[in-house]
Design a protein around this motif. Structure first.
Motif, PDB file in Angstrom:
ATOM      1  N   LEU A 281      41.943  85.324 -56.370  1.00 18.42           N
ATOM      2  CA  LEU A 281      43.189  84.604 -56.162  1.00 18.42           C
ATOM      3  C   LEU A 281      43.471  83.689 -57.345  1.00 18.42           C
ATOM      4  N   ILE A 282      44.760  83.423 -57.580  1.00 18.74           N
ATOM      5  CA  ILE A 282      45.179  82.591 -58.705  1.00 18.74           C
ATOM      6  C   ILE A 282      45.201  81.125 -58.295  1.00 18.74           C
ATOM      7  N   GLY A 283      44.689  80.245 -59.168  1.00 24.68           N
ATOM      8  CA  GLY A 283      44.927  78.815 -59.006  1.00 24.68           C
ATOM      9  C   GLY A 283      43.774  78.015 -58.427  1.00 24.68           C
ATOM     10  N   LYS A 284      43.726  76.759 -58.861  1.00 27.88           N
ATOM     11  CA  LYS A 284      42.693  75.823 -58.425  1.00 27.88           C
ATOM     12  C   LYS A 284      42.763  75.582 -56.913  1.00 27.88           C
ATOM     13  N   HIS A 285      43.991  75.546 -56.389  1.00 25.09           N
ATOM     14  CA  HIS A 285      44.139  75.301 -54.948  1.00 25.09           C
ATOM     15  C   HIS A 285      43.496  76.408 -54.122  1.00 25.09           C
ATOM     16  N   ASN A 286      43.468  77.637 -54.666  1.00 25.54           N
ATOM     17  CA  ASN A 286      42.839  78.730 -53.929  1.00 25.54           C
ATOM     18  C   ASN A 286      41.315  78.649 -53.949  1.00 25.54           C
ATOM     19  N   ILE A 287      40.744  77.967 -54.943  1.00 21.10           N
ATOM     20  CA  ILE A 287      39.303  77.712 -54.917  1.00 21.10           C
ATOM     21  C   ILE A 287      38.975  76.798 -53.737  1.00 21.10           C
ATOM     22  N   GLU A 288      39.849  75.825 -53.486  1.00 18.16           N
ATOM     23  CA  GLU A 288      39.668  74.948 -52.326  1.00 18.16           C
ATOM     24  C   GLU A 288      39.746  75.757 -51.030  1.00 18.16           C
ATOM     25  N   ASN A 289      40.736  76.657 -50.943  1.00 20.67           N
ATOM     26  CA  ASN A 289      40.858  77.504 -49.748  1.00 20.67           C
ATOM     27  C   ASN A 289      39.613  78.365 -49.554  1.00 20.67           C
ATOM     28  N   GLY A 290      39.143  78.955 -50.650  1.00 25.44           N
ATOM     29  CA  GLY A 290      37.944  79.794 -50.589  1.00 25.44           C
ATOM     30  C   GLY A 290      36.710  79.007 -50.206  1.00 25.44           C
ATOM     31  N   ALA A 291      36.609  77.775 -50.728  1.00 23.48           N
ATOM     32  CA  ALA A 291      35.455  76.920 -50.413  1.00 23.48           C
ATOM     33  C   ALA A 291      35.411  76.599 -48.926  1.00 23.48           C
ATOM     34  N   MET A 292      36.570  76.285 -48.355  1.00 24.43           N
ATOM     35  CA  MET A 292      36.602  75.958 -46.929  1.00 24.43           C
ATOM     36  C   MET A 292      36.295  77.182 -46.069  1.00 24.43           C
ATOM     37  N   ALA A 293      36.807  78.348 -46.472  1.00 24.86           N
ATOM     38  CA  ALA A 293      36.543  79.574 -45.717  1.00 24.86           C
ATOM     39  C   ALA A 293      35.057  79.929 -45.742  1.00 24.86           C
ATOM     40  N   ALA A 294      34.467  79.904 -46.932  1.00 20.93           N
ATOM     41  CA  ALA A 294      33.039  80.210 -47.048  1.00 20.93           C
ATOM     42  C   ALA A 294      32.204  79.144 -46.351  1.00 20.93           C
ATOM     43  N   GLY A 295      32.659  77.881 -46.432  1.00 21.74           N
ATOM     44  CA  GLY A 295      31.949  76.795 -45.765  1.00 21.74           C
ATOM     45  C   GLY A 295      31.901  76.983 -44.264  1.00 21.74           C
ATOM     46  N   VAL A 296      32.982  77.487 -43.692  1.00 26.45           N
ATOM     47  CA  VAL A 296      33.020  77.755 -42.249  1.00 26.45           C
ATOM     48  C   VAL A 296      31.929  78.751 -41.870  1.00 26.45           C
ATOM     49  N   LEU A 297      31.814  79.847 -42.621  1.00 21.67           N
ATOM     50  CA  LEU A 297      30.789  80.846 -42.307  1.00 21.67           C
ATOM     51  C   LEU A 297      29.379  80.272 -42.442  1.00 21.67           C
ATOM     52  N   LYS A 298      29.173  79.470 -43.474  1.00 20.21           N
ATOM     53  CA  LYS A 298      27.848  78.880 -43.686  1.00 20.21           C
ATOM     54  C   LYS A 298      27.493  77.931 -42.539  1.00 20.21           C
TER      55      LYS A 298
END
Length: 457
Positions: A281-298
């Motif tokens: 995904l494009i953009g710094k904001h999507n790294i935040e989205n990805g971090a929260m999604a992966a964090g949920v699974l962890k």
């Protein structure tokens, strides 16, 4: 608020207010529960919706709320019905029991619930969580404000139910309880509906107050005080960039720009979740989205390093979506940018020389922060729609002179392309809703896309 539960509703008279996606879903569920269903909408109901409601055996009316709407054992409010709506006030005056969409549906949901809300990024984060859980082999329902009714997930068994929740839905919520609750970020939005930013935040915060005691809440560390997370049940997990000040979360998510990776840190140590480059995904904001999604699974103790899990995720339409590159100009559709915070985030996340297309129907927001971002990031701004004058005035007040007014989307795309005068980016990120010119942001984005692809051909 009153909630009904049980296997069936046994002929109970249920009036549903609103014949949109959530209203139709509620009608379907109520009919399956053997209620006597009546749908009432102050707007006219189109023929296709009438046919759908007839197939459920539901009565309906459009254009007003008649006496029949109040002849009910329970009135269920579809998504978006405000507390000051005349039909709500009249129901309260008559003593008709009221129920929000989430309270009505919760007894019929079977699966661990992950709720996602926030001012921006919630659709992408919701979809990412669903994608990652699917990759891990679970049965998953992804629904809610993302475009499909949560009622579609009811009366079925799932491993996980991932729900995008709007502030409108959460305003009425008293009972829907999440195993993991995510607040992607907070910024002023829907002030016209809630009456103030404080009331908007209060509605968003309800996702935390109803959290299961053994659950977890994920949020931006900078929003901790606004959300009042220190007093919410469950485990509180703040997200921050490594350059930001540390919070006071015992467990935290961190995006490290030096190591270009996302980590989850706790008393037991620091675990890498994924590398930035693995996120498609494009953009710094999507790294935040990805971090929260992966964090949920962890936090749910599913999987470990998630780089491979992201494979196949293409992002969502109209959210910083590349349309085409023509003669050195990259055209990006961010029609979902319907508030100031979303547009300023997009501007800061996309590198290079930019011309932005702004405007539509406003939400009562202050455009000064938008003007500040435009002044910093943009070569020229093309402005259209109902808010054209207000946005133009805010930009000029901030000292930004390259303001170009357009009569519509075709005119806006042509003027934006011309204003760029060489290589760069034309970004549609309106900071407004589409309702003055289009039925929804998707139609607006599709029109932009069709114009651009027509130029390419």
């Amino acid at each position: 608020m009153e909630k009904m539960s049980g296997k069936t509703l046994n002929g109970k008279r249920i009036t549903i207010i609103g014949a949109g996606i959530s209203g139709i879903g509620l009608a379907s569920l109520a009919a399956r529960l053997k209620a006597a269903v009546f749908v009432s909408d102050k707007k006219e109901i189109d023929r296709e919706t009438e046919r759908v409601l007839q197939s459920y055996g539901a009565g309906f009316e459009g254009g007003s709320h008649s006496e029949k709407a109040f002849e009910a054992d329970l009135m269920v409010l579809g998504s978006g019905i405000p507390p000051r709506a005349a039909v709500v006030l009249e129901a309260q005056k008559r003593g008709v029991p009221l129920c929000g969409e989430l309270d009505f549906l919760f007894p019929y949901l079977d699966g661990r619930i992950i709720g996602v809300t926030g001012s921006n990024g919630k659709s992408t984060t919701t979809s990412l969580i669903g994608h990652l859980l699917g990759k891990a082999g679970f049965s998953v329902s992804v629904s809610g404000n993302i475009g499909s009714s949560l009622a579609d997930a009811a009366l079925r068994s799932w491993d996980y139910i991932v729900i995008e929740l709007s502030s409108f839905q959460l305003h009425w919520n008293t009972s829907l309880s999440c195993d993991v609750a995510v607040v992607t970020n907070l910024a002023p939005d829907h002030i016209d509906w809630h009456g103030s930013y404080e009331e908007y935040v209060k509605s968003k915060s309800k996702i935390l107050w109803t959290l299961k005691p053994e659950g977890a809440a994920v949020f931006q560390e900078r929003d901790r005080e606004l959300l009042g997370t220190d007093n919410c049940p469950g485990r509180a997990v703040g997200f921050r960039w490594n350059s930001d000040a540390r919070g006071n979360s015992e467990t935290e998510l961190t995006a490290d720009e030096t190591e270009r990776a996302v980590f989850l840190s706790s008393a037991s140590g620091r675990t890498k979740l994924f590398d930035f480059d693995s996120l498609p995904l494009i953009g710094k904001h999507n790294i935040e989205n990805g971090a929260m999604a992966a964090g949920v699974l962890k936090l749910l103790e599913i999987g470990g390093k998630y780089d491979g899990y992201f494979a196949g995720f293409r992002g969502l339409p109209h959210r910083c979506e590349k349309v085409a590159e023509i003669a050195g100009i990259l055209y990006i559709d961010d029609s979902k940018g319907t508030n100031v915070a979303s547009t300023t985030t997009a501007l800061g996340s996309i590198p290079g020389r930019k011309v932005i297309i702004l405007g539509g129907q406003g939400k009562g927001e202050d455009y000064a922060p938008l003007a500040e971002a435009v002044q910093k990031e943009v070569s020229a701004a093309v402005v259209m729609g109902e808010e054209r004058q207000k946005i133009s005035d805010a930009l000029r007040k901030a000292g930004f002179k390259q303001v170009i007014e357009a009569s519509g989307m075709e005119d806006a795309v042509a003027k934006a392309s011309s204003a760029l005068q060489g290589k760069g980016v034309v970004l549609l990120s309106p900071a407004c809703t589409s309702w003055d010119m289009y039925p929804n942001y998707k139609k607006r984005g599709e029109h932009f896309r069709n114009i651009v692809l027509g130029m390419e051909r």
